[in-house]
Design an enzyme around this catalytic site. Sequence first.
Site, PDB file in Angstrom:
ATOM      1  N   GLU A   1       0.828  -1.210   0.000  1.00  0.00           N
ATOM      2  CA  GLU A   1       0.000   0.000   0.000  1.00  0.00           C
ATOM      3  C   GLU A   1       0.860   1.256   0.000  1.00  0.00           C
ATOM      4  OE1 GLU A   1      -3.057   0.255  -0.571  1.00  0.00           O
ATOM      5  OE2 GLU A   1      -3.623  -1.839  -0.418  1.00  0.00           O
TER       6      GLU A   1
ATOM      7  N   TYR B   1      -6.588   6.143   4.701  1.00  0.00           N
ATOM      8  CA  TYR B   1      -6.660   5.153   3.626  1.00  0.00           C
ATOM      9  C   TYR B   1      -5.813   3.909   3.956  1.00  0.00           C
ATOM     10  CZ  TYR B   1      -5.385   2.572  -0.429  1.00  0.00           C
ATOM     11  OH  TYR B   1      -5.140   1.524  -1.254  1.00  0.00           O
TER      12      TYR B   1
ATOM     13  N   ASP C   1      -9.713   5.827  -2.280  1.00  0.00           N
ATOM     14  CA  ASP C   1      -8.553   6.444  -2.939  1.00  0.00           C
ATOM     15  C   ASP C   1      -9.077   7.098  -4.221  1.00  0.00           C
ATOM     16  OD1 ASP C   1      -9.064   4.345  -4.630  1.00  0.00           O
ATOM     17  OD2 ASP C   1      -6.999   3.630  -4.737  1.00  0.00           O
TER      18      ASP C   1
END
Length: 333
Positions: free
Chosen positions: A42, A125, A143
């Site tokens: 990520e 996020y 996102d």
Amino acid sequence: MIFPDPAFVQRLRRNLLRWYDCEQRRLPWRGERDPYRIWLSEVMLQQTRVAVVIERYQRFLRRFPDIKTLARAKTSAVLSEWSGLGYYRRARRMHQAAGLIVRQGKGIFPRSAAELRELPGIGRYTAAAVASIAFGESAAVVDGNVERVLERLFAGQLAGAESYWRVAGMLLSPSRPGDFNQAMMELGATVCLPLNPICSNCPVRSSCPLRGQFNSAGTRARQPEIRKKLRKSYVLAVRGKTVLLVRRGPKTSLMPGMWELPEISRISIRSQNVIRVRHSITNTDYEVRIQLVHGSELAQAHAGSWKSLAQLDRIPLTGLTRKILNKAGLLQY
Ligand code: SF4
């Protein structure tokens, strides 16, 4: 405030997850449940293209296979492994957070999005992505890709960032939150594209009021990107099996503490042996001219260190420096 109809939500979840199960791209972090590996993917994907991340993710894991190894490593080793990916603050903060997890949390990875957000560099996020994929927490992600899909599914009815998070949370599958989050992102990345969504292949087209009508339905027009062009000149001085490098100051805003070639403005040199490269950082395109010299040709004393070529892959080099050394055949990746 929008409350999607339960039948709409059920249909969307079912169609999206069925599609994701068959059509998801095969990526090294797919199916992963190790929070450290999910977190790394990520963080790398935040500012870097998937194609680049695939190779660098695997390399990074070979060098730092688990959170303890990362926490124990020197910052310079982490930055060296991150070299070329840009946005080095990501790597510094990840290293810092790994240290906190290992020292204060006894190496136990935080399991909830709320706990993850306490760590440096982990925002809303990333916390939701890691908690949902690794631990099955019902935490929705938003996102850029998810935002675009929602904008189209709700045809401009969402206003303000918070409304996207709220609706994403209502749509989230409680039984497969991690897969649902990844499916929404995958849909935005491969089908519901910014300029030309492939509505004919879209698994949720029966739930979407736009279905290819996005251009006339008020989707925000994309502003043309304004890019700057700059020229830079460096010297690549080689002496025996060493190369001359200088270190960026610890307080420079970009890439502090990383190593690069000396700029020509700092060294007086005239060489006919020149290579050129192009390089882009955020919104700036650089045309770079590099003069190659032997160390003995340098007429003046200068700041910098002669670094062994054999150790270059252990030094945190800027991406541009790595590119130049690669082009000159002094570095192999
Ligand atoms: Fe996007 Fe088209 Fe699917 Fe709607 S139907 S979500 S616009 S790809």
